[in-house]
Structure formats: C-alpha cells, structure tokens
Scaffold this active site. Structure first.
Site, short mmCIF file in Angstrom:
data_model
loop_
_atom_site.label_atom_id
_atom_site.label_comp_id
_atom_site.label_asym_id
_atom_site.label_seq_id
_atom_site.Cartn_x
_atom_site.Cartn_y
_atom_site.Cartn_z
N ARG A 39 0.70 12.59 13.04
CA ARG A 39 -0.28 12.05 12.11
C ARG A 39 -1.52 11.62 12.90
NH1 ARG A 39 -1.19 6.37 10.33
NH2 ARG A 39 -2.36 6.49 8.40
N HIS A 87 -9.93 7.04 8.70
CA HIS A 87 -9.29 5.92 9.38
C HIS A 87 -10.42 5.05 9.97
CE1 HIS A 87 -5.29 4.57 11.31
NE2 HIS A 87 -6.18 3.64 11.63
N GLU A 121 -5.19 2.62 4.91
CA GLU A 121 -5.35 1.18 4.72
C GLU A 121 -6.70 0.77 4.15
OE1 GLU A 121 -4.42 -0.83 8.34
OE2 GLU A 121 -2.37 -0.12 8.37
N ASN A 126 2.23 1.52 5.90
CA ASN A 126 2.18 0.96 7.24
C ASN A 126 2.76 -0.44 7.17
OD1 ASN A 126 0.86 3.29 7.88
ND2 ASN A 126 -1.15 2.34 8.23
N TYR A 138 4.18 -3.68 9.39
CA TYR A 138 4.33 -4.36 10.67
C TYR A 138 5.02 -5.71 10.53
CZ TYR A 138 1.23 -0.86 12.69
OH TYR A 138 0.69 0.33 13.11
N GLU A 192 3.15 4.18 9.62
CA GLU A 192 2.97 3.38 10.84
C GLU A 192 4.00 2.27 10.86
OE1 GLU A 192 -0.92 1.73 11.66
OE2 GLU A 192 -1.88 3.59 11.03
C1 GCO Z 1 -3.67 0.25 11.14
C2 GCO Z 1 -4.13 0.82 12.03
C3 GCO Z 1 -3.90 1.04 13.41
C4 GCO Z 1 -3.64 -0.18 14.24
C5 GCO Z 1 -2.24 -0.67 14.08
C6 GCO Z 1 -1.90 -1.85 14.93
O1 GCO Z 1 -3.64 1.35 10.38
O2 GCO Z 1 -3.67 -0.92 10.93
O3 GCO Z 1 -3.92 2.06 11.47
O4 GCO Z 1 -5.11 1.64 13.67
O5 GCO Z 1 -3.88 0.14 15.55
O6 GCO Z 1 -2.03 -1.05 12.77
O7 GCO Z 1 -2.69 -2.95 14.56
#
Ligand code: GCO
Length: 461
Positions: free
Chosen positions: A87, A131, A176, A303, A305, A360
């Site tokens: 990707r 992006h 995002e 994505n 985290y 992600e």
């Molecule tokens: C995100 C971003 C990435 C960042 C990652 C870590 O989509 O937020 O796509 O570019 O680097 O999330 O913070």
C-alpha cells in the site's frame, strides 16, 4: 524478549482465511524524497515543514528514504518480507503539479514503473490517491475549505486511473480525512497549519465530497479494481462505569468516527456532530452532496493505533482523554490490542461493510542496529502479534476482514515528529540510506508466508 512456547491460551498456529492479504504500507511524502524532480511542484507539506517550529528539528521530506530513486531495491525488500501487497500513495503534486490543468507525464511514469516492478515481483499494488500532500497551488486558493478542490481531486483521480487502470488491485481515495481536516485545518498540527474550526468543518465536507465524486470515475477507468477509503478510527472506552463517562465515550465515538462513517455509509452526518457545531461552523452542503458521498464502496480501510479512554467534562461533548497505566510507545500511545477487536466487531454490527482491511497498524520505537547489525524491536514485534491475534478473533466473530498492512514498511518521515519516530519493520539509516530488516520484519515475513501466527507467543517486556 521471551518466547513462550507453551502459551496457555493458544494451541497450534492461528490460521488466517485463504487469500488473506499480507501487506505493508507507506505514503509518498514520508518516503519518496525527490521533491523537485521530474516536474513535481510543492505540496502543502513542503511549505509547512519549511516554517520554523512546525516540525521537530526542522525535518522535511526533501530526501526522506530516497524511495523515488531506490524503489527497485525497496520492492526487492518487500519480496524478502513475503508481502502479497504493498500500500503506497501517489503524490498529486507529481501528477498535476498546479493542482488543476497540465498533467505531468514524468510523474505518472514513476508510478507506472513502480506498479510494473510490484507486479513483476508478484506483489499487488494498493494505491492511495491522497495521503495529505495537497498541491500548494490549490491551498493558495483555500485548499480543502474550497469546493473547487473536490472537483480538482476528481480530475486528478481520473488522470491517475486512466494511466494505471486495472494494474492497480485496489484504489483508496483518501487516507484519514479526519487528519487532513482536524489536524490540518482545525488544530494546525499538520499542513496547512490552520487553526480554524469553521475551516475544519468545511474541509471535512469537501474531502468526503471529493471521495464520492471520485468513486464512479475510478470504477469507470478501472472496472476490475476495488475502490474504497481509509479512515483512522479509534475504539472508545469510558474512564469509569458512571453514566456521564459512558456518554462521553459514546459522544467521542460519534464526533471522531461516526462523523466520517455515517456520511459514507448512511449519507448523513450524525446528530452529535451536528449538535456540536458552533453558529459560525456551517457545513457547506449543496443539493446531492450527501447522496454523492455514499457511493457504494468495495472496502473500508481502517488505520488503528490506539483507543480513547474518556472522562466526562461538563459542557464538552466527548469529554477528555485519560491515560490508564499500561505499555506506551515512544509516541506516548497506549498499546491496547483489544480495542482493535472491539472496533471491528462494532463496525460490522453497525454498518453494511462488504470488506474491511486494516490498512495501518504498528508501533513507534527508536531501536537501532546492535554491534552485529541486527535491530531488536521487541515492542513492535509484540504489538503486531497482539493486534493480529485480536484481528484473528474478530474474523472468528464474522468480521469480513480481508487483509492487514503493517505500518510501516520502513522508518520514515513521521510528519510533525520529523525523523524522530520510527515505525518501520525495516530500519533506515538516513545518512547512508541502508535498510536493515528488523526482528519484527523477520517475524512478519514468516507470518505472511505461513498465513498464520506461530504457535509460540512473544511476551513483552
Ligand atoms: C496515518 C498516517 C501515517 C503515520 C502513522 C503513524 O495515516 O496516520 O497514515 O502516515 O505515519 O499513522 O502516526
């Protein structure tokens, strides 16, 4: 790093469904460098990163990982990692350097070469069209606060998909949009660095509109490719069992997740979002926009985290974050894998989503090579393992999860953090541009090859 071969909760490897996609992700501005080469013109990130104080250490994407020149070597690395898909994002300022009008063939040529290299290596190209690197020329006319940018985006999507067509397996319109709108126009932490809530609201609308305008264009130009969008989503937990905290967590979910999900899947903004708008924050909606935004898509990219843990604050919808004890990464992000499971199951219950990818997921950590030249990134390996375990659980619950992309293929430009936060499963020495596969990368390569998590678990710390 401890390897527990007798993990009580697991007997044998955790197998993923056949054809599960194992990939890794990057983004153009974070890795390419070559910002003034072959006709590329400035993006908002070139402008923003040049302003003193905006990015840690004044770091810019001028050279980054020099991927623009080293892409053959990087595709070879992907092959060593057994990736089935890659990707990446396409830089709009390479393709239509002034945002609208003249098309730069040399910019298209680069992505053409990259696509061919990937296909030669048996790696499916998953392209993201946006992006965060808006051509500066468009920002000069208002950027995402201006409806014209959505029209310009649709033209750009047309140009790219006419050239790359079905050779791209999967097109993602946006990465995002929350970050573009909120961090870029509301909080000013990202380019273009505006701090204006009304601008944020307008940008959100135009980003979603641009997505909806592009979907039929991509389908027409690349009928065999999938089309979707990637959102950054969080799970939300209340800080306590109190009704007030539970309400704050739900409002947080509405304001940050549903404000994007509902327009895309239901053609409307959620009530909580509408109610939270101040009198000067008007959504610049025109007849037909909401219909356009909910153009059916083939997949939703997520994505994930971290989760949010919310405590009620009178008068503030969504309350405020609190930070429970636990393991935190160098981004000060809590490692909370069950949040991924909670989020996936909830999305699957609440929306009709055909297919989900985790586009992600990953951890920062600043490990470098030891005297043997190896990079031992125990926390990242643990992070991937635990999130994949939760992803596997979600699949067992019927979530249509079709693939996983580790963020990131290699250490890169972490936006406002510059080069100080490393997310790669491959280490990059920015002085020499040498790449070294980290422990997490070796582990991930085995997972991808076997389509399963091994029958041992790595315990952290
Ligand atoms: C995100 C971003 C990435 C960042 C990652 C870590 O989509 O937020 O796509 O570019 O680097 O999330 O913070």
């Amino acid at each position: 790093m401890t390897i527990n071969r007798q993990s009580p909760e697991q007997n044998g490897p955790l197998k993923f469904p056949p054809n599960f996609v194992w990939g890794s992700a990057t983004a153009a501005y974070q890795i390419e460098g070559a910002i003034a080469e072959d006709g590329r013109k400035p993006s908002i990130w070139d402008t923003f990163s040049a302003i003193p104080g905006k990015v840690l250490n004044g770091d810019t994407g001028e050279i980054a990982c020099d991927h623009y020149h080293r892409y053959p070597e990087d595709v070879a690395l992907m092959k060593m990692l057994n990736l089935g898909a890659y990707r990446f994002s396409i830089a709009w300022p390479r393709i239509v350097p002034d945002g609208r009008g003249a098309v730069n063939q040399q910019g298209l040529d680069f992505y053409d070469r990259l696509t061919d290299k990937l296909l030669e290596a048996g790696i499916q190209p998953y392209a993201t069209l946006y992006h965060w690197d808006l051509p500066q020329a468009l920002e000069d006319r208002g950027g995402w606060t201006n409806r014209e940018t959505a029209e310009a985006y649709a033209e750009y999507a047309d140009v790219v998909s006419r050239r790359l067509g079905d050779r791209i397996s999967s097109y993602t319109t946006f990465n995002e949009p929350w970050c573009s709108a909120v961090l870029g126009y509301g909080l000013g932490i990202h380019a273009p660095g505006k701090q204006d809530r009304a601008a944020q609201v307008a940008a959100t609308h135009h980003l979603l509109l641009a997505h909806g305008l592009a979907v039929p264009i991509l389908r027409r130009n690349a009928p065999k490719a999938e089309v979707g969008i990637t959102l950054n989503l969080w799970s939300f937990d209340p800080a306590s069992d109190s009704a007030a905290d539970r309400q704050a967590a739900e409002e947080g979910y509405d304001l940050d997740n549903r404000a994007y999900l509902d327009p895309l899947f239901r053609g409307k903004y959620p009530e909580t979002y509408l109610n939270a708008l101040a009198p000067d924050e008007t959504i610049p909606v025109q007849a037909g926009d909401l219909e356009t935004m909910k153009a059916p898509i083939d997949f939703l990219g997520i994505n994930y985290y971290i989760r949010h843990v919310r405590q009620a604050v009178p008068g503030i919808p969504g309350g405020q974050d609190v930070y429970p004890p636990g393991i935190y990464t160098t981004m000060d992000w809590e490692v909370y894998p069950p949040g991924l499971y909670d989020l996936l199951v909830r999305l699957n219950n609440e929306y009709q989503i055909r297919k989900i990818y985790i586009t992600e997921n990953g951890s920062s950590g600043e490990e470098g090579p030891d005297e043997k030249g190896e990079v031992h990134d125990a926390l990242r390996l643990y992070y991937l393992q635990e999130h994949l375990t939760q992803a596997h659980r979600a699949i067992q619950q019927g979530v249509p999860l079709a693939g996983y992309f580790a963020w990131s293929l290699m250490d890169n430009y972490e936006w406002a953090w510059g080069y100080t936060r490393r997310f790669g499963i491959v280490y990059v020495d920015y002085e020499t541009q040498q790449r070294i596969i980290k422990d997490s990368g070796h582990w991930y390569a085995r997972v991808a090859a076997s389509n399963a998590l091994p029958d041992y678990r790595v315990i952290y710390p």
